[in-house]
Design a protein around this motif. Structure first.
Motif, PDB file in Angstrom:
ATOM      1  N   THR A 265      -8.963  -6.538   6.379  1.00 18.05           N
ATOM      2  CA  THR A 265      -8.600  -7.697   7.187  1.00 18.05           C
ATOM      3  C   THR A 265      -9.708  -8.057   8.162  1.00 18.05           C
ATOM      4  OG1 THR A 265      -6.948  -8.661   8.675  1.00 18.05           O
ATOM      5  CG2 THR A 265      -7.442  -6.324   9.003  1.00 18.05           C
TER       6      THR A 265
ATOM      7  N   LEU B 229      -6.515  -2.239   2.231  1.00 20.51           N
ATOM      8  CA  LEU B 229      -6.370  -3.660   2.543  1.00 20.51           C
ATOM      9  C   LEU B 229      -7.368  -4.012   3.637  1.00 20.51           C
ATOM     10  CD1 LEU B 229      -5.041  -6.471   2.656  1.00 20.51           C
ATOM     11  CD2 LEU B 229      -3.286  -5.486   4.156  1.00 20.51           C
TER      12      LEU B 229
ATOM     13  N   THR C 170      -0.847   2.306   1.971  1.00 21.56           N
ATOM     14  CA  THR C 170      -2.137   1.612   2.002  1.00 21.56           C
ATOM     15  C   THR C 170      -2.787   1.742   3.375  1.00 21.56           C
ATOM     16  OG1 THR C 170      -1.361   0.030   0.357  1.00 21.56           O
ATOM     17  CG2 THR C 170      -3.252  -0.636   1.710  1.00 21.56           C
TER      18      THR C 170
ATOM     19  N   CYS D 260       0.523  -4.405  -1.231  1.00 21.54           N
ATOM     20  CA  CYS D 260      -0.424  -3.366  -1.640  1.00 21.54           C
ATOM     21  C   CYS D 260       0.312  -2.081  -2.009  1.00 21.54           C
ATOM     22  CB  CYS D 260      -1.424  -3.084  -0.525  1.00 21.54           C
ATOM     23  SG  CYS D 260      -2.665  -4.364  -0.312  1.00 21.54           S
TER      24      CYS D 260
ATOM     25  N   ASP E   6      -7.787  -4.693  -1.747  1.00 22.64           N
ATOM     26  CA  ASP E   6      -7.196  -6.002  -1.472  1.00 22.64           C
ATOM     27  C   ASP E   6      -7.827  -6.600  -0.215  1.00 22.64           C
ATOM     28  OD1 ASP E   6      -5.473  -8.210  -1.618  1.00 22.64           O
ATOM     29  OD2 ASP E   6      -3.964  -7.246  -0.369  1.00 22.64           O
ATOM     30  N   HIS E   7      -7.837  -7.925  -0.157  1.00 27.48           N
ATOM     31  CA  HIS E   7      -8.358  -8.629   1.020  1.00 27.48           C
ATOM     32  C   HIS E   7      -7.289  -9.579   1.521  1.00 27.48           C
ATOM     33  CE1 HIS E   7     -10.958 -10.826   3.745  1.00 27.48           C
ATOM     34  NE2 HIS E   7     -11.975 -10.039   3.448  1.00 27.48           N
ATOM     35  N   MET E   8      -7.118  -9.624   2.832  1.00 28.88           N
ATOM     36  CA  MET E   8      -6.169 -10.552   3.442  1.00 28.88           C
ATOM     37  C   MET E   8      -6.525 -12.006   3.124  1.00 28.88           C
ATOM     38  SD  MET E   8      -3.526  -9.689   5.481  1.00 28.88           S
ATOM     39  CE  MET E   8      -3.468 -10.713   6.951  1.00 28.88           C
TER      40      MET E   8
ATOM     41  N   LEU F 214      -5.185   0.280   6.199  1.00 29.53           N
ATOM     42  CA  LEU F 214      -5.691  -1.010   6.660  1.00 29.53           C
ATOM     43  C   LEU F 214      -7.126  -0.842   7.142  1.00 29.53           C
ATOM     44  CD1 LEU F 214      -5.085  -3.999   7.321  1.00 29.53           C
ATOM     45  CD2 LEU F 214      -4.335  -3.231   9.586  1.00 29.53           C
TER      46      LEU F 214
ATOM     47  N   GLU G 275       1.468  -8.258   3.313  1.00 24.06           N
ATOM     48  CA  GLU G 275       0.345  -7.860   2.465  1.00 24.06           C
ATOM     49  C   GLU G 275       0.266  -6.343   2.337  1.00 24.06           C
ATOM     50  OE1 GLU G 275      -2.274  -9.206  -0.293  1.00 24.06           O
ATOM     51  OE2 GLU G 275      -0.940 -10.398   0.963  1.00 24.06           O
TER      52      GLU G 275
ATOM     53  N   THR H 241      -4.008 -10.743  -3.496  1.00 25.60           N
ATOM     54  CA  THR H 241      -2.793 -10.546  -4.294  1.00 25.60           C
ATOM     55  C   THR H 241      -1.997 -11.844  -4.411  1.00 25.60           C
ATOM     56  OG1 THR H 241      -1.235  -9.988  -2.494  1.00 25.60           O
ATOM     57  CG2 THR H 241      -2.613  -8.188  -3.383  1.00 25.60           C
TER      58      THR H 241
END
Length: 274
Positions: A100, A98, A132, A90, A60-62, A134, A86, A28
């Motif tokens: 991580t 997300l 979201t 999200c 999403d990716h960290m 994790l 993050e 993001t």
């Protein structure tokens, strides 16, 4: 596949749709720095509208810099802040997952690294009310890495205060490099049985579908085109026909070079899954 956000966040949705994705992964923000531009309400509204219109599932990716297992106080604090931010981003964008990495303990021991990951995740979840989930990603067994064994991931899960907000992203390259056999029916069954015992198959939410340039147990985190690495076409055919994997969103993080691009890897996955 993982798509670029160059120009604007919402353009990631357009790029994924144009490439023929059902699922896509993105950052993001700039993944190579600590700073970032805050999201506006308009950013969130446009992004969510495009996802709803296309029917695509975003992941999403960290960013790259955070290390949730770091023994260095400054890096650790910034990593926790980034994870919290993050999750909030999200939430603003309506992204359900997300991913991580768990980080590296930098030589001071696995137990200390795991304890710091547990504390970091608990702090971030307490500070963010985003819906979201994790996803903790398994690692390839490289030096000082946290989370390359299912036992380590299970131990982290056992220490979390809000386990219902946590799932797992299973990376095929990382698992194979860490010593988990995926190429044969027997090996795949044994790997999934170990995962179920230590972590729980119900926690699997997303698959990073990557072939590998390193052999079984190599500890090498080097992704390869689907079917061109040590897992191979037969291995991926078995993976893709396994009911555990077949029901889950698949994201390729494969190279782009003269041999094949992202569209080519998507085509190969669909061919092997047919």
């Amino acid at each position: 596949m993982h798509v670029s956000i160059a120009g604007s966040l919402d353009l990631a949705v357009d790029r994924a749709k144009d490439a023929g994705c059902d699922v896509f992964q993105q950052f993001t923000r700039n993944p190579r720095g600590w700073g970032y531009k805050p999201l506006s309400d308009d950013d969130g509204a446009l992004y969510k509208k495009k996802c709803a219109t296309t029917g695509l599932l975003p992941v999403d990716h960290m960013p790259y810099l955070p290390n949730l297992a770091s023994p260095k106080p400054e890096i650790y604090e910034k990593s926790v802040q980034t994870l919290t931010a993050e999750l909030d981003r999200c939430g603003c964008l309506g992204i359900p997952y997300l991913v991580t990495h768990l980080g590296h303990h930098l030589g001071d021991g696995m137990a200390g690294g795991r304890a710091r990951v547990i504390k970091a995740v608990n702090l971030a979840l307490e500070s963010s009310d985003a819906k979201t989930m994790l996803l903790l990603e398994n690692t390839a067994g490289e030096k000082n890495s946290v989370g390359s064994s299912f036992e380590h991931i299970g131990a982290i899960l056992a220490g979390l205060s809000q386990p219902e907000r946590i799932g797992i992203c299973f990376d095929t390259c990382h698992a194979f490099a860490a010593g988990y056999e995926l190429r044969t029916e027997e090996g795949l069954a044994a790997t999934l049985a170990q995962f179920d015992e230590q972590v729980g198959l119900s926690r699997l939410k997303v698959i990073h579908l990557n072939d590998t340039k390193g052999d079984l147990g190599s500890g090498l985190d080097r992704h390869e085109h689907i079917g061109m690495g040590f897992i191979g076409e037969d291995g991926f055919r078995r993976i893709l026909h396994n009911p555990v994997f077949a029901r889950l969103p698949l994201v390729c993080e494969t190279p782009v070079d003269e041999r094949r691009d992202d569209r080519g890897n998507i085509r190969k996955v669909r061919e092997l899954a047919a």
